[in-house]
Design an enzyme around this catalytic site. Structure first.
Site, PDB file in Angstrom:
ATOM      1  N   LYS A  62       4.429   4.903  41.546  1.00  0.00           N
ATOM      2  CA  LYS A  62       3.826   4.749  42.721  1.00  0.00           C
ATOM      3  C   LYS A  62       3.490   3.514  42.777  1.00  0.00           C
ATOM      4  CE  LYS A  62      -0.483   6.562  44.930  1.00  0.00           C
ATOM      5  NZ  LYS A  62      -0.844   5.578  45.322  1.00  0.00           N
TER       6      LYS A  62
ATOM      7  N   TYR B 252       1.024   5.117  38.085  1.00  0.00           N
ATOM      8  CA  TYR B 252       0.187   4.598  39.299  1.00  0.00           C
ATOM      9  C   TYR B 252       0.011   3.228  39.164  1.00  0.00           C
ATOM     10  CZ  TYR B 252      -3.427   5.218  42.855  1.00  0.00           C
ATOM     11  OH  TYR B 252      -4.388   5.134  43.871  1.00  0.00           O
TER      12      TYR B 252
END
Lengths: 297, 297
Positions: free
Chosen positions: A159, A131
């Site tokens: 991500k 992330y």
């Protein structure tokens, strides 16, 4: 699981605790809408604001009510010790994958962040999504570091934060990253206002905030992208431009989406952990009109 | 308590827990050195990395071993709920004051930060120091907001981040803030490399990292400032310039001070919570030489 629409629901909460019934309702709506995966306890799910015990409970609820829809659980924490506990808890609860942001109080070095991912992936039995969210973590990944981390075991997706709105530059940015990571690692876009550009630039996943509350609108964009219909993706996203403007005005999507969930009658009035506040009356009225206009209400 | 040298010790820790004996040793050194106050569980004390229970235990140890030296306890947390619990715990344990930074995951608005301080000060029975540290909190106080918060009950000091090195601009900055706050609220400088400029610009307190490990060196600078000896303050601080350079190189003071504490034999080798790492061997050697040279070893 790391392709298509990954929908990130809120974790409705107030000073007395988590509104479990409302959370379960949000999960069940996503299952009915047939999203490709559910990202529970992401930034929109306020993972950073809960105790480890609360996070474990939310994890269990998400998995229990998601049916066959894969559930990805946010396991970010300031300490490696806590991340390992959260990873263990997510696995035991039956999560399909975990999402890890290198959140920080003291700014982290690249070496410290690599050490975190190395330790965590060594102890995992489910896939992990990296992330990358400098707005929240205050850590800037270099592409070189992404490449090193993507080669660790169990890493299956990255991500990334919103790309540029220029389609050519966006494609170049995604391809630059792609060249450094194994082929089984997908790239997912976040920052909903940038999703269309990201999907059109070749991102395989949309890690989506509006997907957690307006799954149909987000699925329409995602399915158009999967069909290669670049123009339709752009058209559908541009229609939502007033929403993206609202997000920017409130320093991000969370407060706006929380207020929208209240307007939709899905959660109670106070659904964010203090000191965070949802929209005030005048803005709430404006948001209500916007949701009507966009047929999201 | 909100004047002179406020010394911020480490909270030595590793993956197995807090090294209580080492923490008590650090506190006792500060009492012997006769610092004006002890700031436990500040950024240097890694408050953000501990559970509420761990923080309460460290608070109790600090108060029990500080004798007559006032203890200021960091109570910052992402949630207002937790800040209130920490404030209550600090008061019950006998802390003389609390220190509150508006730490964030989602970026906070000025209105949200004011709401936090309003709620917390309403529930306090000890003085509060506002902790302004944009590097860690990612929140930028305006002077106007400082003024509003400084008028809340129990607010007695503001810990500001490093000012400019230009003495005239630094003085103007401190005076601009001073004009907006009640006369009983002191202004304290932090960012050790900027302390001399801040003290010479009229700050009444130095919230000091090196004060937590090298109290004599920090007291010499503070006492010179209190005597109005601007040149001596500058000379003593410039002597430590290689240390300030080390701090910058490591993205702040924490890792350097933790390694220095290891070199001084005051704490165990691993004294920071992972993923944070102290200095590597080559740099450690260089730091050891520097401490010798500066007669800090």
């Amino acid at each position: 699981m790391f392709s298509g629409l990954s929908a990130f629901p809120l974790t409705p909460t107030n000073e007395n605790g988590i509104d479990e019934a409302a959370f379960v309702r949000l999960i069940e709506r996503l299952v009915v809408a047939n999203v490709d995966s559910i990202g529970a306890l992401g930034s929109t799910g306020n993972y950073a604001y809960f105790t480890l015990a609360e996070r474990l409970r939310v994890t269990q609820l998400a998995v229990q009510h998601a049916g066959n829809t894969p559930v990805i659980i946010g396991i970010g924490a300031l300490r490696t010790r806590d991340v390992l506990d959260l990873a263990e808890g997510a696995q035991t609860a039956g999560a399909s994958a975990v999402l890890l942001a290198p959140i920080s109080y003291q700014r982290l070095s690249a070496d410290e962040v690599f050490g975190l991912y190395e330790t965590v992936t060594r102890n995992l039995s489910v896939p992990l999504c990296v992330y990358d969210n400098p707005n929240m973590t205050h850590f800037e990944f270099s592409d070189e570091l992404h490449g090193r981390i993507a080669h660790l075991p169990n890493v299956c997706s990255i991500k990334i934060p919103g790309v540029t709105v220029d389609p050519v530059a966006a494609k170049a940015r995604v391809e630059r990253l792609r060249a450094l990571i194994p082929s089984h690692v997908t790239i997912g876009i976040s920052g909903d206002g940038f999703a269309a550009t990201g999907l059109n630039a070749g991102c395989e996943v949309w890690y989506s905030v509006i997907g957690g509350l307006f799954p149909k609108a987000a699925l329409a964009i995602t399915r158009a992208a999967q069909a290669g219909d670049i123009q339709e993706v752009t058209r559908l996203s541009e229609r939502l431009q007033p929403l993206w403007t609202f997000f920017r005005q409130y320093g991000g999507s969370l407060r706006v989406v929380a207020s929208a969930a209240v307007l939709l009658g899905l959660v109670e009035q106070d659904c964010l952990p203090l000191p965070l506040k949802a929209l005030e009356a005048a803005d709430l009225q404006q948001l209500a009109e916007l949701l009507d206009e966009l047929e999201l209400a």
